[in-house]
Design an enzyme around this catalytic site. Structure first.
Site, mmCIF file in Angstrom:
data_model
loop_
_atom_site.group_PDB
_atom_site.id
_atom_site.type_symbol
_atom_site.label_atom_id
_atom_site.label_comp_id
_atom_site.label_asym_id
_atom_site.label_seq_id
_atom_site.Cartn_x
_atom_site.Cartn_y
_atom_site.Cartn_z
ATOM 1 N N TYR A 24 0.833 -1.209 0.000
ATOM 2 C CA TYR A 24 0.000 0.000 0.000
ATOM 3 C C TYR A 24 0.869 1.261 0.000
ATOM 4 C CZ TYR A 24 -3.643 3.339 1.100
ATOM 5 O OH TYR A 24 -4.502 4.415 1.064
ATOM 6 N N TYR A 61 -5.509 5.573 -7.677
ATOM 7 C CA TYR A 61 -5.695 5.499 -6.226
ATOM 8 C C TYR A 61 -7.124 5.105 -5.922
ATOM 9 C CZ TYR A 61 -5.578 6.478 -1.247
ATOM 10 O OH TYR A 61 -5.652 6.357 0.120
#
Ligand SMILES: [Zn+2]
Lengths: 137, 382
Positions: free
Chosen positions: B286, B336
């Site tokens: 991440y 994103y």
């Protein structure tokens, strides 16, 4: 977006902290039973689960652990202040108590370094809230 | 036990763009339809749902648009960037325990518009834990991340040049990925060093993209998975993690602020797994901000503390490195969507269909946000 500086809402467990800040005093919450210090203030002691607590004044002397220089786009009030320095400082009286506050730069941001020794001051926001900030010693 | 009982059998997405003229519900429906089509599963077989607490499309709307059957399980996972693997893990546990058979997990988000930035909705009075930082001007997630990377760079003697290697490595993957928002935008060290500062020492390229889109995945038990068209990406291990004294995004007050909740997740994940870090073929880490990649590589024990940026500069995470990372471009350069693109990319690597394919990838790690309570999943091929 809000135009004013966002201010901390005062709650039962941190009322005294903010009252003392308004008197230019930094105080740290301690457990009323086992005496363990904790920050940020909270309802319960994580060591003994007591809800009784008291406050001890500290010097405010600190060492700069790290810092950032936020750049726009920010909240409008901080856009106007930019560039400014926000630091995370470690109090000299306690290991592991770190507090966020602005670091006074005197228009010389490049002079700010991790490990700087600092002393506290307070910026009055309103009658209830003064925010701690730190100044190079 | 959860180990090797369930698999991700379908992945689907919408187009990714800075701005899509459509609602989040519309995008969610399209992504889920694509994921079920990819799996070869009829919508009326779906009986479980998983999503993020930040998700704004409700389960019943999803179910009645897609034409799902009767549902027997749904759950939501908190903390945005920390949620994707937790939402998937919870549905996988429900399926492994027999509560349901076919699960869908989705994330739909219109985030391209700057007015959707969460920090921009800061109230005049703050009553949650952000009262201890935002009034001093530490306002955005990037500022909160920046505090930690400056300390790390100081402690381990790194320069901005070394950090630049993270964004540059991921951009190369995006340049090879026709779905990536940054496919045609090249990035070298000179561009990086000259970029506008967002929260010094973090510059523009250290930040994730702001984008619109939706992603969905389909999970089944292994019996169903084996009858389907795709090679199953088997969920081998899963754990959540929140460390002692954790404080969301501003984990500054515990023991060592550089020791995040990822250390808890990693330790439990490796205990539950039959494999060790050195056996992992590819990782999807991440990356809302570039520092999260070196921080997570250290937390997951791919190297020792302080070593990750050096290894990244030596090529560790590139396609010819020992551990290719974020091979579709990640949040920094593909899209994103709170890390859901990292999940679909891990599945593509297991299937052998990634745009930057790791040879014979059998084990793929997926992690979630290093600065929040988080979770991770280890996928394996057959
Ligand atoms: Zn106590």
């Amino acid at each position: 977006m809000i135009e004013t500086i966002p201010i901390p809402g005062i709650e039962d467990f941190d009322k005294v902290y903010w009252e003392n800040c308004s008197k230019n005093k930094l105080t740290i919450q301690h457990c009323g039973d086992c005496n363990e210090a904790r920050f940020p203030p909270r309802h319960m002691c994580p060591i003994c689960q007591s809800i009784s607590h008291d406050w001890k004044e500290v010097s405010g002397d600190a060492v700069l652990w790290s810092f950032v220089i936020p750049r726009p786009p920010l909240l409008p009030v901080f856009d106007k202040q930019s560039p400014y320095v926000v630091g995370l400082v470690e109090l000299v009286e306690y290991e592991n108590i770190r507090i966020i506050g602005q670091i006074q730069t005197n228009s010389n941001i490049d002079s700010i370094k991790i490990g700087d020794t600092l002393t506290i001051d307070f910026k009055k926001i309103n009658n209830e809230i003064s925010l701690p900030y730190w100044v190079k010693k | 036990m959860l180990k090797d009982k369930t698999a991700i059998v379908g992945i689907g997405q919408t187009e990714f763009s800075k701005s899509i003229d459509s609602t989040e519900l519309n995008l969610a429906c399209k992504a889920i339809k694509n994921a079920l089509g990819d799996a070869g599963i009829s919508p009326d077989q779906v009986d479980a749902l998983g999503s993020f607490t930040y998700e704004e499309t409700p389960e019943f709307e999803i179910a009645r648009n897609l034409g799902f059957g009767n549902l027997t399980y749904w759950s939501q996972a908190p903390y945005g960037g920390g949620a994707s693997c937790a939402a998937i893990g919870q549905v996988a546990m429900a399926i492994a325990s027999g509560i349901a058979n076919v699960g869908v997990v989705w994330r739909s988000r219109k985030r391209g518009d700057p007015s959707s930035r969460m920090w921009s909705h800061t109230d005049e009075k703050i009553f949650d834990h952000w009262k201890w930082s935002r009034p001093s001007g530490l306002v955005r997630p990037v500022d909160e991340s920046s505090m930690l990377i400056r300390r790390y760079m100081h402690q381990y003697d790194y320069s901005r040049e070394s950090l630049g290697a993270v964004a540059i490595s991921l951009r190369k993957y995006a340049n090879a990925n026709h779905e990536a928002l940054m496919q045609h935008k090249f990035l070298n060290l000179e561009d990086y060093m000259e970029a506008r500062m967002i929260s010094d020492p973090l510059c523009l390229f250290d930040n994730c993209l702001e984008s619109d889109g939706a992603i969905a995945i389909v999970i089944t038990n292994l019996d169903i998975a084996k009858k389907l068209q795709n090679k199953p990406a088997i969920i081998h291990a899963y754990s959540q993690g929140m460390n002692k004294e954790h404080q969301l995004m501003t984990h500054y007050h515990g023991g060592d602020p550089l020791e995040s909740s990822s250390y808890v997740t990693a330790s439990n994940l490796w205990n539950l797994s039959d494999y060790s870090p050195k056996e992992i073929d590819v990782a999807q880490i991440y990356d809302a901000f570039s520092p999260m990649i070196p921080f997570s590589l250290e937390a997951y024990n791919f190297c020792s503390k302080g070593e990750a940026l050096k290894l990244i500069n030596d090529g560790l995470i590139n396609i010819d490195g020992e551990l290719p990372v974020n091979t579709s471009g990640g949040s920094l350069s593909e899209v994103y969507l709170h890390g859901m693109n990292l999940v679909t990319e891990a599945v593509r690597q297991i299937r052998g269909s990634a745009t930057s394919q790791v040879n014979n990838a059998k084990l793929a790690l997926i992690t979630t946000c290093d600065a929040t309570p988080n979770a991770a999943i280890l996928l394996k091929g057959e």
